[in-house]
Design a protein around this motif. Structure first.
Motif, PDB file in Angstrom:
ATOM      1  N   GLU A  86     -44.045  48.333   6.744  1.00  0.00           N
ATOM      2  CA  GLU A  86     -44.153  49.681   7.277  1.00  0.00           C
ATOM      3  C   GLU A  86     -42.872  50.486   7.060  1.00  0.00           C
ATOM      4  OE1 GLU A  86     -45.766  47.591  10.699  1.00  0.00           O
ATOM      5  OE2 GLU A  86     -46.928  49.415  11.055  1.00  0.00           O
ATOM      6  N   PHE A  87     -41.867  49.856   6.527  1.00  0.00           N
ATOM      7  CA  PHE A  87     -40.637  50.583   6.233  1.00  0.00           C
ATOM      8  C   PHE A  87     -40.677  51.140   4.816  1.00  0.00           C
ATOM      9  CE2 PHE A  87     -38.654  47.143   9.008  1.00  0.00           C
ATOM     10  CZ  PHE A  87     -38.989  47.840  10.146  1.00  0.00           C
ATOM     11  N   ARG A  88     -39.903  52.181   4.623  1.00  0.00           N
ATOM     12  CA  ARG A  88     -39.729  52.694   3.257  1.00  0.00           C
ATOM     13  C   ARG A  88     -39.214  51.596   2.334  1.00  0.00           C
ATOM     14  NH1 ARG A  88     -36.888  57.480   4.854  1.00  0.00           N
ATOM     15  NH2 ARG A  88     -35.002  56.506   4.089  1.00  0.00           N
ATOM     16  N   ASP A  89     -38.435  50.650   2.918  1.00  0.00           N
ATOM     17  CA  ASP A  89     -37.776  49.625   2.117  1.00  0.00           C
ATOM     18  C   ASP A  89     -38.693  48.467   1.757  1.00  0.00           C
ATOM     19  OD1 ASP A  89     -35.675  51.114   3.272  1.00  0.00           O
ATOM     20  OD2 ASP A  89     -35.511  49.624   4.856  1.00  0.00           O
ATOM     21  N   GLY A  90     -39.965  48.549   2.109  1.00  0.00           N
ATOM     22  CA  GLY A  90     -40.860  47.431   1.870  1.00  0.00           C
ATOM     23  C   GLY A  90     -40.790  46.884   0.454  1.00  0.00           C
ATOM     24  N   GLU A  91     -40.729  47.805  -0.514  1.00  0.00           N
ATOM     25  CA  GLU A  91     -40.707  47.377  -1.914  1.00  0.00           C
ATOM     26  C   GLU A  91     -39.428  46.627  -2.252  1.00  0.00           C
ATOM     27  OE1 GLU A  91     -41.518  50.611  -4.641  1.00  0.00           O
ATOM     28  OE2 GLU A  91     -43.465  50.790  -3.615  1.00  0.00           O
ATOM     29  N   ILE A  92     -38.307  47.172  -1.761  1.00  0.00           N
ATOM     30  CA  ILE A  92     -37.023  46.495  -2.031  1.00  0.00           C
ATOM     31  C   ILE A  92     -37.051  45.100  -1.416  1.00  0.00           C
ATOM     32  CG2 ILE A  92     -34.514  46.691  -1.921  1.00  0.00           C
ATOM     33  CD1 ILE A  92     -34.882  49.618  -1.129  1.00  0.00           C
ATOM     34  N   ALA A  93     -37.569  45.022  -0.201  1.00  0.00           N
ATOM     35  CA  ALA A  93     -37.621  43.726   0.480  1.00  0.00           C
ATOM     36  C   ALA A  93     -38.414  42.729  -0.345  1.00  0.00           C
ATOM     37  CB  ALA A  93     -38.252  43.893   1.863  1.00  0.00           C
ATOM     38  N   GLN A  94     -39.520  43.181  -0.891  1.00  0.00           N
ATOM     39  CA  GLN A  94     -40.328  42.257  -1.690  1.00  0.00           C
ATOM     40  C   GLN A  94     -39.641  41.861  -2.983  1.00  0.00           C
ATOM     41  OE1 GLN A  94     -44.658  43.049  -1.908  1.00  0.00           O
ATOM     42  NE2 GLN A  94     -44.144  44.614  -0.379  1.00  0.00           N
ATOM     43  N   ARG A  95     -38.920  42.825  -3.576  1.00  0.00           N
ATOM     44  CA  ARG A  95     -38.160  42.477  -4.792  1.00  0.00           C
ATOM     45  C   ARG A  95     -37.126  41.419  -4.474  1.00  0.00           C
ATOM     46  NH1 ARG A  95     -37.847  47.755  -6.561  1.00  0.00           N
ATOM     47  NH2 ARG A  95     -35.673  47.998  -5.939  1.00  0.00           N
ATOM     48  N   MET A  96     -36.431  41.604  -3.337  1.00  0.00           N
ATOM     49  CA  MET A  96     -35.399  40.637  -2.962  1.00  0.00           C
ATOM     50  C   MET A  96     -36.014  39.274  -2.676  1.00  0.00           C
ATOM     51  SD  MET A  96     -33.065  43.062  -0.577  1.00  0.00           S
ATOM     52  CE  MET A  96     -31.680  41.979  -0.300  1.00  0.00           C
ATOM     53  N   ALA A  97     -37.162  39.297  -2.005  1.00  0.00           N
ATOM     54  CA  ALA A  97     -37.831  38.032  -1.696  1.00  0.00           C
ATOM     55  C   ALA A  97     -38.248  37.325  -2.981  1.00  0.00           C
ATOM     56  CB  ALA A  97     -39.036  38.282  -0.803  1.00  0.00           C
ATOM     57  N   ALA A  98     -38.724  38.108  -3.962  1.00  0.00           N
ATOM     58  CA  ALA A  98     -39.124  37.517  -5.235  1.00  0.00           C
ATOM     59  C   ALA A  98     -37.918  36.878  -5.917  1.00  0.00           C
ATOM     60  CB  ALA A  98     -39.737  38.584  -6.134  1.00  0.00           C
ATOM     61  N   GLU A  99     -36.785  37.562  -5.815  1.00  0.00           N
ATOM     62  CA  GLU A  99     -35.569  37.022  -6.427  1.00  0.00           C
ATOM     63  C   GLU A  99     -35.166  35.709  -5.756  1.00  0.00           C
ATOM     64  OE1 GLU A  99     -31.140  38.584  -7.361  1.00  0.00           O
ATOM     65  OE2 GLU A  99     -32.641  40.151  -6.993  1.00  0.00           O
ATOM     66  N   ILE A 100     -35.307  35.689  -4.419  1.00  0.00           N
ATOM     67  CA  ILE A 100     -34.984  34.458  -3.684  1.00  0.00           C
ATOM     68  C   ILE A 100     -35.905  33.325  -4.121  1.00  0.00           C
ATOM     69  CG2 ILE A 100     -35.030  33.382  -1.380  1.00  0.00           C
ATOM     70  CD1 ILE A 100     -34.078  36.127  -0.266  1.00  0.00           C
ATOM     71  N   ARG A 101     -37.192  33.630  -4.284  1.00  0.00           N
ATOM     72  CA  ARG A 101     -38.137  32.586  -4.723  1.00  0.00           C
ATOM     73  C   ARG A 101     -37.762  32.056  -6.092  1.00  0.00           C
ATOM     74  NH1 ARG A 101     -41.948  35.749  -1.826  1.00  0.00           N
ATOM     75  NH2 ARG A 101     -42.456  37.021  -3.631  1.00  0.00           N
ATOM     76  N   GLN A 102     -37.315  32.978  -6.966  1.00  0.00           N
ATOM     77  CA  GLN A 102     -36.955  32.582  -8.315  1.00  0.00           C
ATOM     78  C   GLN A 102     -35.712  31.680  -8.331  1.00  0.00           C
ATOM     79  OE1 GLN A 102     -36.268  35.990 -10.830  1.00  0.00           O
ATOM     80  NE2 GLN A 102     -38.169  35.502 -11.912  1.00  0.00           N
ATOM     81  N   LEU A 103     -34.769  32.015  -7.444  1.00  0.00           N
ATOM     82  CA  LEU A 103     -33.507  31.269  -7.386  1.00  0.00           C
ATOM     83  C   LEU A 103     -33.696  29.846  -6.867  1.00  0.00           C
ATOM     84  CD1 LEU A 103     -30.998  33.769  -5.696  1.00  0.00           C
ATOM     85  CD2 LEU A 103     -30.617  32.602  -7.879  1.00  0.00           C
ATOM     86  N   THR A 104     -34.675  29.685  -5.960  1.00  0.00           N
ATOM     87  CA  THR A 104     -34.767  28.446  -5.195  1.00  0.00           C
ATOM     88  C   THR A 104     -35.450  27.335  -5.986  1.00  0.00           C
ATOM     89  OG1 THR A 104     -35.021  29.844  -3.261  1.00  0.00           O
ATOM     90  CG2 THR A 104     -35.468  27.507  -2.954  1.00  0.00           C
ATOM     91  N   THR A 105     -34.722  26.228  -6.188  1.00  0.00           N
ATOM     92  CA  THR A 105     -35.328  25.093  -6.890  1.00  0.00           C
ATOM     93  C   THR A 105     -35.488  23.869  -5.995  1.00  0.00           C
ATOM     94  OG1 THR A 105     -33.211  24.178  -7.617  1.00  0.00           O
ATOM     95  CG2 THR A 105     -34.234  25.830  -9.051  1.00  0.00           C
ATOM     96  N   ARG A 106     -34.815  23.880  -4.826  1.00  0.00           N
ATOM     97  CA  ARG A 106     -34.837  22.704  -3.937  1.00  0.00           C
ATOM     98  C   ARG A 106     -34.848  23.152  -2.480  1.00  0.00           C
ATOM     99  NH1 ARG A 106     -29.265  20.240  -5.721  1.00  0.00           N
ATOM    100  NH2 ARG A 106     -29.022  22.215  -6.800  1.00  0.00           N
ATOM    101  N   PRO A 107     -35.091  22.218  -1.559  1.00  0.00           N
ATOM    102  CA  PRO A 107     -35.047  22.575  -0.140  1.00  0.00           C
ATOM    103  C   PRO A 107     -33.623  22.879   0.327  1.00  0.00           C
ATOM    104  CG  PRO A 107     -36.150  20.451  -0.454  1.00  0.00           C
ATOM    105  CD  PRO A 107     -35.515  20.813  -1.751  1.00  0.00           C
ATOM    106  N   TRP A 108     -33.487  23.927   1.117  1.00  0.00           N
ATOM    107  CA  TRP A 108     -32.194  24.274   1.698  1.00  0.00           C
ATOM    108  C   TRP A 108     -32.367  24.651   3.160  1.00  0.00           C
ATOM    109  CZ3 TRP A 108     -28.598  22.757  -1.416  1.00  0.00           C
ATOM    110  CH2 TRP A 108     -28.707  22.921  -2.803  1.00  0.00           C
ATOM    111  N   ALA A 109     -31.389  24.255   3.972  1.00  0.00           N
ATOM    112  CA  ALA A 109     -31.405  24.636   5.389  1.00  0.00           C
ATOM    113  C   ALA A 109     -30.229  25.556   5.672  1.00  0.00           C
ATOM    114  CB  ALA A 109     -31.337  23.392   6.270  1.00  0.00           C
ATOM    115  N   ILE A 110     -30.549  26.775   6.085  1.00  0.00           N
ATOM    116  CA  ILE A 110     -29.515  27.791   6.321  1.00  0.00           C
ATOM    117  C   ILE A 110     -29.537  28.180   7.795  1.00  0.00           C
ATOM    118  CG2 ILE A 110     -28.766  30.132   5.729  1.00  0.00           C
ATOM    119  CD1 ILE A 110     -30.467  29.788   3.133  1.00  0.00           C
TER     120      ILE A 110
END
Ligand code: SF4
Lengths: 371, 97
Positions: free
Chosen positions: A6-30
């Motif tokens: 519902e935010f204007r930033d929805g698209e940016i958020a999804q782009r960032m999430a996609a980038e995170i998915r691409q980066l992740t190759t193993r389990p990490w606990a943050i």
């Protein structure tokens, strides 16, 4: 209720999430250290945007949650004394002590008042010279400058009827303690942005290199949190352990030096007990000797308090990230924000409350698809 | 009590020994202690926590953050504007004693 979409930033958020998915190759606990970040993560459904390999562990960074039972009981005892005006931030009023909370004391005739700023309590002391005004000074490094100033102003003005019940906790020793714990699973930290706006992050490079752990200073808005996670995972995947500042619009390396100077003057580092966790060495502040006269623990006889911790509440494990709130048998049944058994359900920044308020309602679909 | 809200400094004044400012948080105005930002000037945006300005922030970021707080409906709460009654006492604690 609002979600990322519902935010204007929805698209940016999804782009960032996609980038995170691409980066992740193993389990990490943050671990996100700060309760404000936990709140933002749950409120905005950020955990649902992440790949399943990335686990967010909620840290102990909620001041209301980690204030030890003994201190709550001291607050209750002082607030019930005749002639006392007891001032506190609103969210402390519902925190259960051994047998009641500040609301109960208020309904039984105690003069308990909610203030927005500790300076409001100093003003009350000025206006009520025949009453003792006590302020409940809790919090992390973000709140400490305000509390330090209140005590300093009271001393400068020679106010004899103002004192503070101090229970300040510090983030870097908590990070150190978490990393030293034999049961630790945390592999990286999102450091608390506003704590760093006061303290800077000069304390963190040593922590990062001692424990080989990436630390990314992170803000509170959804995009801030996502950016913090992205940078953290990038480091983890590269096998690095650096300190990065993802909140540079607010945080500098040095922090607020003016505030740090007064903090050094008014407070002294001390061992602190954290509710549900236990004592962490050198993890808090008490009033320094020069300000001892303003210490409510010295002004009122409250040293022989006997505490009785709930046998049901597992907030200690929640605060240390070893269980999720939903693993507690009381969660959502006997324990809700209206009937909290533990401080982690009281404060809106507490992990139990965040899970209760947003946990079951955020659906993946609502977060990732734009309406 | 953890989040900090950005506001615009509209006026600076002294209250006894304490440097104060009037800040505008997107329509809600409040007096804030400015002792920790001694170089701040009128027109700048500052992040405020429990009545104290702790760091400066640029206007764009401040507006974004304010908009976010407002959208989430937590601006008043974070500014301590919630009335006393909103903190209704909970039912008696069901803990075994
Ligand atoms: S759900 Fe309630 S009882 Fe269980 S750990 Fe959280 S605060 Fe404690």
């Amino acid at each position: 209720m609002k979600y990322l979409t519902e935010f204007r930033d929805g698209e940016i958020a999804q782009r960032m999430a996609a980038e995170i998915r691409q980066l992740t190759t193993r389990p990490w606990a943050i671990m996100e250290v700060c309760g404000g970040q936990t709140h933002s993560i749950m409120r905005n459904g950020i955990d649902q945007l992440l790949p399943p390999e990335v686990e967010l562990i909620h840290g102990p960074g909620c001041p209301v949650c980690v204030t030890p039972l003994e201190v709550i009981d001291k607050a209750l005892a002082i607030a019930a004394m005749p002639g006392v005006i007891f001032c506190s931030f609103g969210d402390m009023l519902r925190v259960p002590g051994s047998d009641r909370d500040l609301f109960r004391v208020k309904s039984e005739g105690g003069d308990v008042r909610i203030v927005y700023s500790p300076l409001d309590a100093v003003a009350l002391a000025r206006q009520n010279p025949d009453r003792q005004v006590v302020f409940f000074g809790i919090g992390f490094e973000t709140t400490a400058p305000a509390n330090a100033m209140a005590v300093h102003v009271a001393k400068t003005e020679g106010l004899r009827n103002f004192s503070m019940l101090v229970s300040h906790v510090l983030v870097p020793p908590a990070i150190d303690a978490i990393m030293r714990s034999p049961t630790n699973r945390v592999q990286a930290f999102l450091a608390a942005g506003h704590v760093c706006s006061v303290m800077g992050f000069w304390q963190y490079p040593t922590l990062a290199s001692t424990h080989h752990v990436p630390i990314v200073i992170t803000g509170f808005e959804p995009l801030d949190v996502l950016e913090g996670i992205r940078r953290t995972i990038a480091q983890l995947e590269r096998g690095e352990h650096a300190v990065e500042n993802a909140y540079a619009r607010v945080v500098t390396f040095d922090g607020n030096r003016t505030a740090q100077e007064l903090l050094e003057q008014v407070f002294t580092v001390s061992d602190r007990s954290w509710r549900g966790i236990g004592v962490i060495p050198a993890s808090g502040w008490r009033l320094s000797d020069a300000y001892r006269d303003y210490d409510a623990e010295h002004r009122f006889a409250v040293s022989d308090i006997r505490t009785q911790e709930s046998t049901v509440c597992r907030s200690g494990e929640v605060l240390q990230g070893t269980i999720k709130p939903t693993a507690c048998s009381a969660f959502g049944e006997r324990c809700t924000p209206r009937t909290p058994l533990g401080a982690t359900m009281v404060s809106s920044e507490g992990a139990c409350a965040a899970y209760f308020n947003y946990g079951h309602t955020v659906q993946l679909q609502r977060v990732v698809s734009r309406p | 009590m953890c989040l900090a809200v950005p506001g615009r400094i509209s006026e600076i004044f002294d209250d006894g020994p304490v440097r104060m400012a009037r800040l505008d948080f997107g329509g809600i105005t409040k007096n804030v202690c400015l002792a920790y930002l001694p170089d701040a000037v009128v027109g700048q945006y500052a992040i405020v926590h429990v009545g104290f300005a702790i760091s400066l922030i640029d206007e764009t970021s401040a507006q974004e953050t304010l908009r976010h707080f407002r959208e989430l409906g937590i601006l008043e709460e974070e500014l301590g504007e919630v009335a006393d009654e909103a903190y209704a006492p909970p039912p008696p604690c069901p803990l075994p004693s």
